[in-house]
Design a protein around this motif. Sequence first.
Motif, PDB file in Angstrom:
ATOM      1  N   TYR A  55       1.918  -1.832  12.363  1.00 34.62           N
ATOM      2  CA  TYR A  55       2.184  -0.962  11.238  1.00 34.62           C
ATOM      3  C   TYR A  55       2.101   0.515  11.599  1.00 34.62           C
ATOM      4  CZ  TYR A  55       1.381  -5.279   8.726  1.00 34.62           C
ATOM      5  OH  TYR A  55       1.445  -6.550   8.283  1.00 34.62           O
ATOM      6  N   ARG A 132       4.456   4.553   5.924  1.00 36.50           N
ATOM      7  CA  ARG A 132       4.827   3.266   6.545  1.00 36.50           C
ATOM      8  C   ARG A 132       6.343   3.218   6.769  1.00 36.50           C
ATOM      9  NH1 ARG A 132       0.046   2.829   7.039  1.00 36.50           N
ATOM     10  NH2 ARG A 132      -1.352   1.337   6.049  1.00 36.50           N
ATOM     11  N   PRO A 133       6.771   2.577   7.870  1.00 35.60           N
ATOM     12  CA  PRO A 133       8.213   2.450   8.124  1.00 35.60           C
ATOM     13  C   PRO A 133       8.843   1.238   7.428  1.00 35.60           C
ATOM     14  CG  PRO A 133       6.977   1.631  10.006  1.00 35.60           C
ATOM     15  CD  PRO A 133       5.949   2.029   8.969  1.00 35.60           C
ATOM     16  N   TYR A 134      10.077   1.403   6.987  1.00 34.25           N
ATOM     17  CA  TYR A 134      10.859   0.304   6.390  1.00 34.25           C
ATOM     18  C   TYR A 134      12.308   0.427   6.851  1.00 34.25           C
ATOM     19  CZ  TYR A 134       6.700  -0.511   3.755  1.00 34.25           C
ATOM     20  OH  TYR A 134       5.396  -0.785   3.459  1.00 34.25           O
ATOM     21  N   LYS A 154      -1.455  -8.595   0.333  1.00 34.64           N
ATOM     22  CA  LYS A 154      -2.666  -8.483  -0.477  1.00 34.64           C
ATOM     23  C   LYS A 154      -3.494  -7.325   0.081  1.00 34.64           C
ATOM     24  CE  LYS A 154      -6.455 -11.297  -2.254  1.00 34.64           C
ATOM     25  NZ  LYS A 154      -7.313 -10.133  -2.308  1.00 34.64           N
ATOM     26  N   MET A 158       0.533   0.448   1.122  1.00 34.17           N
ATOM     27  CA  MET A 158       1.853   0.884   0.643  1.00 34.17           C
ATOM     28  C   MET A 158       2.526  -0.192  -0.195  1.00 34.17           C
ATOM     29  SD  MET A 158       4.039   3.236   0.371  1.00 34.17           S
ATOM     30  CE  MET A 158       3.683   4.536   1.564  1.00 34.17           C
ATOM     31  N   THR A 159       2.402  -1.445   0.237  1.00 36.14           N
ATOM     32  CA  THR A 159       3.177  -2.481  -0.471  1.00 36.14           C
ATOM     33  C   THR A 159       2.613  -2.759  -1.866  1.00 36.14           C
ATOM     34  OG1 THR A 159       1.992  -4.206   0.763  1.00 36.14           O
ATOM     35  CG2 THR A 159       4.137  -3.564   1.576  1.00 36.14           C
ATOM     36  N   THR A 200      14.246  -7.421   8.898  1.00 37.75           N
ATOM     37  CA  THR A 200      15.139  -6.361   8.380  1.00 37.75           C
ATOM     38  C   THR A 200      15.839  -5.540   9.472  1.00 37.75           C
ATOM     39  OG1 THR A 200      13.229  -4.922   7.928  1.00 37.75           O
ATOM     40  CG2 THR A 200      14.101  -6.207   6.073  1.00 37.75           C
TER      41      THR A 200
HETATM   42  C1  FAD Z   1      10.139  -0.371  12.293  1.00 37.68           C
HETATM   43  C2  FAD Z   1       9.502  -1.147  11.180  1.00 37.68           C
HETATM   44  C3  FAD Z   1      10.281  -1.536  10.100  1.00 37.68           C
HETATM   45  C4  FAD Z   1       9.697  -2.260   9.050  1.00 37.68           C
HETATM   46  N1  FAD Z   1      10.496  -2.657   8.009  1.00 37.68           N
HETATM   47  C5  FAD Z   1       9.952  -3.386   7.015  1.00 37.68           C
HETATM   48  C6  FAD Z   1      10.777  -3.848   5.925  1.00 37.68           C
HETATM   49  O1  FAD Z   1      11.983  -3.585   5.858  1.00 37.68           O
HETATM   50  N2  FAD Z   1      10.183  -4.594   4.957  1.00 37.68           N
HETATM   51  C7  FAD Z   1       8.826  -4.886   4.980  1.00 37.68           C
HETATM   52  O2  FAD Z   1       8.351  -5.560   4.048  1.00 37.68           O
HETATM   53  N3  FAD Z   1       8.046  -4.442   5.982  1.00 37.68           N
HETATM   54  C8  FAD Z   1       8.558  -3.689   6.978  1.00 37.68           C
HETATM   55  N4  FAD Z   1       7.745  -3.217   7.987  1.00 37.68           N
HETATM   56  C9  FAD Z   1       6.261  -3.333   7.840  1.00 37.68           C
HETATM   57  C10 FAD Z   1       5.740  -2.116   6.994  1.00 37.68           C
HETATM   58  O3  FAD Z   1       5.929  -0.913   7.702  1.00 37.68           O
HETATM   59  C11 FAD Z   1       4.247  -2.178   6.634  1.00 37.68           C
HETATM   60  O4  FAD Z   1       3.517  -2.300   7.803  1.00 37.68           O
HETATM   61  C12 FAD Z   1       3.909  -3.313   5.684  1.00 37.68           C
HETATM   62  O5  FAD Z   1       4.702  -3.165   4.512  1.00 37.68           O
HETATM   63  C13 FAD Z   1       2.429  -3.321   5.300  1.00 37.68           C
HETATM   64  O6  FAD Z   1       2.046  -2.074   4.812  1.00 37.68           O
HETATM   65  P1  FAD Z   1       0.837  -1.887   3.792  1.00 37.68           P
HETATM   66  O7  FAD Z   1       0.471  -0.431   3.771  1.00 37.68           O
HETATM   67  O8  FAD Z   1       1.129  -2.500   2.471  1.00 37.68           O
HETATM   68  O9  FAD Z   1      -0.294  -2.758   4.421  1.00 37.68           O
HETATM   69  P2  FAD Z   1      -1.614  -2.288   5.203  1.00 37.68           P
HETATM   70  O10 FAD Z   1      -2.458  -1.461   4.309  1.00 37.68           O
HETATM   71  O11 FAD Z   1      -1.194  -1.678   6.478  1.00 37.68           O
HETATM   72  O12 FAD Z   1      -2.310  -3.678   5.426  1.00 37.68           O
HETATM   73  C14 FAD Z   1      -1.604  -4.842   5.898  1.00 37.68           C
HETATM   74  C15 FAD Z   1      -2.497  -6.052   5.705  1.00 37.68           C
HETATM   75  O13 FAD Z   1      -3.628  -5.931   6.534  1.00 37.68           O
HETATM   76  C16 FAD Z   1      -4.798  -5.965   5.726  1.00 37.68           C
HETATM   77  N5  FAD Z   1      -5.712  -4.923   6.241  1.00 37.68           N
HETATM   78  C17 FAD Z   1      -5.375  -3.743   6.792  1.00 37.68           C
HETATM   79  N6  FAD Z   1      -6.483  -3.083   7.191  1.00 37.68           N
HETATM   80  C18 FAD Z   1      -7.532  -3.872   6.876  1.00 37.68           C
HETATM   81  C19 FAD Z   1      -8.944  -3.749   7.041  1.00 37.68           C
HETATM   82  N7  FAD Z   1      -9.485  -2.680   7.632  1.00 37.68           N
HETATM   83  N8  FAD Z   1      -9.730  -4.749   6.595  1.00 37.68           N
HETATM   84  C20 FAD Z   1      -9.191  -5.836   6.021  1.00 37.68           C
HETATM   85  N9  FAD Z   1      -7.873  -6.008   5.835  1.00 37.68           N
HETATM   86  C21 FAD Z   1      -7.057  -5.049   6.267  1.00 37.68           C
HETATM   87  C22 FAD Z   1      -4.360  -5.646   4.320  1.00 37.68           C
HETATM   88  O14 FAD Z   1      -5.166  -6.268   3.368  1.00 37.68           O
HETATM   89  C23 FAD Z   1      -3.001  -6.216   4.285  1.00 37.68           C
HETATM   90  O15 FAD Z   1      -3.014  -7.567   3.969  1.00 37.68           O
HETATM   91  C24 FAD Z   1       8.304  -2.555   9.063  1.00 37.68           C
HETATM   92  C25 FAD Z   1       7.526  -2.150  10.168  1.00 37.68           C
HETATM   93  C26 FAD Z   1       8.114  -1.474  11.209  1.00 37.68           C
HETATM   94  C27 FAD Z   1       7.253  -1.066  12.375  1.00 37.68           C
END
Ligand code: FAD
Length: 331
Positions: A55, A132-134, A154, A158-159, A200
């Motif tokens: 991520y 975050r990248p998408y 969960k 960002m999500t 994606t």
């Molecule tokens: C180039 C690229 C393109 C992408 N394109 C897409 C796309 O098109 N669609 C898509 O859905 N995603 C895509 N992603 C993934 C996206 O960037 C995010 O990483 C993803 O959506 C998760 O982000 P978030 O902030 O919601 O989750 P985060 O907050 O990063 O957490 C992810 C998971 O880890 C758990 N977690 C994180 N840290 C902790 C901690 N310290 N303790 C306990 N649990 C933890 C969280 O509970 C969660 O379940 C892409 C990634 C890349 C690198």
Amino acid sequence: MFRLPLSARAALPNASSSLRAGSRRAYASAPPPAAGAKWAMPLSLAGLAGLGAWYSLGGFGDVKPIATEGKSALNKDEWREFTLKEVKPYNHDSSFFIFELPKGEDSGLSVASAVVFKSDAVKDDKDKPVIRPYTPTSAPDTPGHIDFLIKKYKDGKMTEFVHGMQPGDKLSIKGPIPKFPYKANEFEEIALIAGGSGITPMWQIMQQISADKSDKTKVTLIYSNKSQADILLREEFDALSKKDERFKIVYGLDKKDKGLPADTFEGYVTPEVLSKYLPAPAKADKIKIFVCGPPPQVAAISGGKGAKGSQGELKGLLADAGYQPDQVYKF
Ligand SMILES: Cc1cc2nc3c(=O)[nH]c(=O)nc-3n(C[C@H](O)[C@H](O)[C@H](O)COP(=O)(O)OP(=O)(O)OC[C@H]3O[C@@H](n4cnc5c(N)ncnc54)[C@H](O)[C@@H]3O)c2cc1C
């Protein structure tokens, strides 16, 4: 950006594609709802450190964006606010988010590239806005909107925020974040190995090839998910493989299910799966293998990415099978 002559673009035969006046084409806005979505590779394998590595932004290598001919609504150096126009649920944890672009403007992204999302409402542990990248699922020259298929995690920072957005809400987006500069006919054959929402960037490349009949590149997609209901963009892939012999689609599922193509395999990607479906390493620079998925899957197949978004060492199944670093690209 890299653009095809519009006359060279062709249609995908799915209900979500729409032909626009002036030959511009929108892809994959929102297929009918399915259900379920989890990684085929157990996230516990690599743990949260691995998740963080996938991520984290860090950097995206040294690929430069290609200048756009059309008017791009995005700017790589500037955060711009976009209004959410519509949310289309796809399955139990993934939805399409359709953002409005100014009239007549498109995303102008090069293939393959991503964008980054930022919201001041979502802060990290250091109280900085989360970024975050998408990768958009709509084609780069789609005018008037840019679509994303986003899986909800969960407690994902960002999500959870994006999945809570309502039409009319605004989000800051910046891009392009260039990844691999795809060029028609640079390779005879490519393989795309993906898991879950790591699909994606692969879909972006597939759309580009599908739209360019002069591109003779053969494409094999190996797409791992927990169950049939978790497969994202399934309708698009099945339609593509039926009408276009350049594409072969292979699904991997934790457990085989009814109604899947004959090539579906059970369990994780193994050396046997690779040797059955991938072009041989001896084909040298005529082939490229792209990998995108959760850290455990990427680590097992190709070794994880390196520091600051670099490619990192080639390890895992691909290294064991004799592929060389320059034959592999990790998103
Ligand atoms: C180039 C690229 C393109 C992408 N394109 C897409 C796309 O098109 N669609 C898509 O859905 N995603 C895509 N992603 C993934 C996206 O960037 C995010 O990483 C993803 O959506 C998760 O982000 P978030 O902030 O919601 O989750 P985060 O907050 O990063 O957490 C992810 C998971 O880890 C758990 N977690 C994180 N840290 C902790 C901690 N310290 N303790 C306990 N649990 C933890 C969280 O509970 C969660 O379940 C892409 C990634 C890349 C690198």
